[in-house]
Design an enzyme around this catalytic site. Sequence first.
Site, PDB file in Angstrom:
ATOM      1  N   GLU A   1       0.803  -1.227   0.000  1.00 15.85           N
ATOM      2  CA  GLU A   1       0.000   0.000   0.000  1.00 15.85           C
ATOM      3  C   GLU A   1       0.834   1.275   0.000  1.00 15.85           C
ATOM      4  O   GLU A   1       0.531   2.226  -0.728  1.00 15.85           O
ATOM      5  CB  GLU A   1      -0.968   0.019   1.188  1.00 15.85           C
ATOM      6  CG  GLU A   1      -2.164  -0.915   1.028  1.00 15.85           C
ATOM      7  CD  GLU A   1      -1.835  -2.375   1.307  1.00 15.85           C
ATOM      8  OE1 GLU A   1      -0.715  -2.641   1.776  1.00 15.85           O
ATOM      9  OE2 GLU A   1      -2.691  -3.242   1.048  1.00 15.85           O
TER      10      GLU A   1
ATOM     11  N   HIS B   1     -10.847  -3.533   9.311  1.00 19.00           N
ATOM     12  CA  HIS B   1     -11.640  -3.356   8.087  1.00 19.00           C
ATOM     13  C   HIS B   1     -12.786  -2.372   8.277  1.00 19.00           C
ATOM     14  O   HIS B   1     -13.598  -2.212   7.386  1.00 19.00           O
ATOM     15  CB  HIS B   1     -12.218  -4.703   7.620  1.00 19.00           C
ATOM     16  CG  HIS B   1     -11.201  -5.622   7.023  1.00 19.00           C
ATOM     17  ND1 HIS B   1     -10.071  -6.013   7.696  1.00 19.00           N
ATOM     18  CD2 HIS B   1     -11.147  -6.231   5.813  1.00 19.00           C
ATOM     19  CE1 HIS B   1      -9.368  -6.829   6.932  1.00 19.00           C
ATOM     20  NE2 HIS B   1      -9.994  -6.977   5.779  1.00 19.00           N
TER      21      HIS B   1
END
Lengths: 328, 354
Positions: A62, A131
Amino acid sequence: MTATELTLVQAVNAALARAMTEDPAVIVLGEDVGADGGVFRATEGLLARFGDRRVLDTPLAEAGLAGLAIGLAAQGLRPVLEIQFSGFLYATLDQVLNHAARLRNRTRGRLSCPLVIRTPSGGGIRAIEHHSESPEAIFAHVPGLRVVAPSSPSQAYGLLLAAIRDPDPVIFLEPTRLYRATREAVTDDGTALPLDRCRRLREGADVTLVAWGGLVPEALAAAETLAAEGIGCEVLDLATLKPLDEAAILASVGRTGRLVIAQEAPLTCGVAAEVAARVAERGLTALRAPVQRVSGWDTVMPLPRLEQAYLPGAARIAAAARRAMAWT
Amino acid sequence: MVTTTAAQFSVALRRHLDRDGGALGPLPDWAAPAALVPLYRAMARTRAFDQKAVALQRTGRLGTYASSLGQEAVGVGLAAAMREEDVLVPSFREHGAQLWRGVTMHELFLYWGGDERGSDFAGPRQDFPVNVPVGSQAPHAAGVALAFRLRDEPRCAVCVLGDGATSKGDLAEALVFAGVWRLPLVVVVSNNQWAISVPRARQTAAATLAQKAIAAGIEGEQVDGNDVIAVRTAVAEALESARAGHGPRMIEAVTYRLCDHTTADDASRYRDDAEVSAHWPEEPLLRLRTHLHAAGAWSKEAEEALLDACREEVEREAAAWLATPPQPESAIFAHTYAAMPEELRRQASEAAAP
Ligand SMILES: Cc1ncc(C[n+]2csc(CCOP(=O)(O)OP(=O)(O)O)c2C)c(N)n1
Ligand SMILES: [Mg+2]
């Protein structure tokens, strides 16, 4: 052009396809965005339609991806980077803060960063750890960034198009729990929405309810409950968290005299605090009651079994509005 | 049990000039004395700039400055191998490369003197500005290279970073992208043996830094970073290969930082003077000068004329920079966004009329 009933995630998909059709500089990249169509299917069909030079399945990295996208953007491409889940957006902070947000400024406009980072955001879908984050305030604090949080299919479509066309970096937070919650008629005609305007979803004389992203339906539900009690609520969907549509917020508070701000993120130093501060600075005389903030707690986002104990909902928003009403 | 060799790797070390400037075997075709003189001039010009910048810092006029003393062959050698249309993505110690590519001394003085206009290069418009967060520029270079690949442009990105920067995930991630997509990227590690006070041996247990590329499926090699012929040749070969679509390469240029880390640093706190003295005889200008002398392509007079010209240029540029008015205070608001948002406009007028 006729409107089609789309879910929010389908509207994201439609906006991506529209942007890619109208501008060959737009490319989509991220983990599993190609053949898989994205884990939430936001990029479904794009690889087949636009090919593997426009839709790039990437290695799993990322921070590096954010940096890679900065290089692409500095070269005049318009990368739309998907970060698969909200908790992994944090890995991009160094690149986003130290580079994307200031490349234009530090080169006096010679290089710029027309980059969109999209990520699903917020809880309510019983997801595993990391999440269900609500990271908007962290990014809204950064000069040079825009932060956008749509709450409906048509808004997701118009705001994402605007974000992609914008010449500066935009963090685009898609409320995961609304991805498939409702359908709405969306006209796929390439019309973008402004990146500095909020949306008035309901008119009412007594209290202004401000919310964004996943909490907008909760604010609307609270307004419905309160209407039955004779309390009229004006509901504002902030939509663009940076820059804030301060004028619309002040105008609404001018009409109602009471303000409830609802955010899913933890309380301290959140976007709600900024909204409250603006009203305190520039709208204090209109207030007939102290500003009420409703938020997640200053805790770690709990695992799914206790998720509902964390998430602020319609009941807490309505209770805050009643508290405000009790003042005068 | 049976074990076989799953894979085998080696890292080459390239050197063309020995310590005393003598040729180790035949030199590459391009490296005739006449072609080397411009490189020598550029290295001398870089050294003169560094010297002036340090002096300006010492007298309180320039901010903290990172000299490239002893590393001039890396910057000049790699830049000389690049084409104009390639893009340089440097660290903060690549003045030699930047000057070669047309960044002006005026711009460098502006930047190190604390003025954003120093990163608005009039020359190489697409080159990245100096990068301060160590190593974080590596993925930018991969992104630039990916843009070239996606547009089918025969251009390359060149990323320069230090030995310390090779410890960061940024480089590892950039190499992953470059390897998988065979990007036209050349990474030059300017291994000057120190990351402020951390010596190379304490930065990683790996035998070479070049081998970090091999893990990403990229060729890695070492060159003598004080041998400008070796640096230029290695980078030129890497660029040619990358431009032809054969993918990235990483070159570890082994050099030595003869100065303090920056003007804010005192290297005597952690490094023996004897170590530094031992490296002076290997420094890149001396080596090339000796070589050119032996080839009859350089003289004492040429040297004196060059030093005079360099001194004259840096004095002139420094004076012009010192006479440059600062940006107006309102400039801090400029270029935050392409179009200024309302709240920022409000703050700008508040700043203007407090
Ligand atoms: C991410 C980051 N950490 C720390 C620093 C402070 N710092 C500046 S230069 C440096 C050492 C860098 O060493 P190296 O990569 O070998 O480059 P060199 O300075 O030797 O050219 C450090 C620790 C920084 N600028 N960025
Ligand atoms: Mg070093």
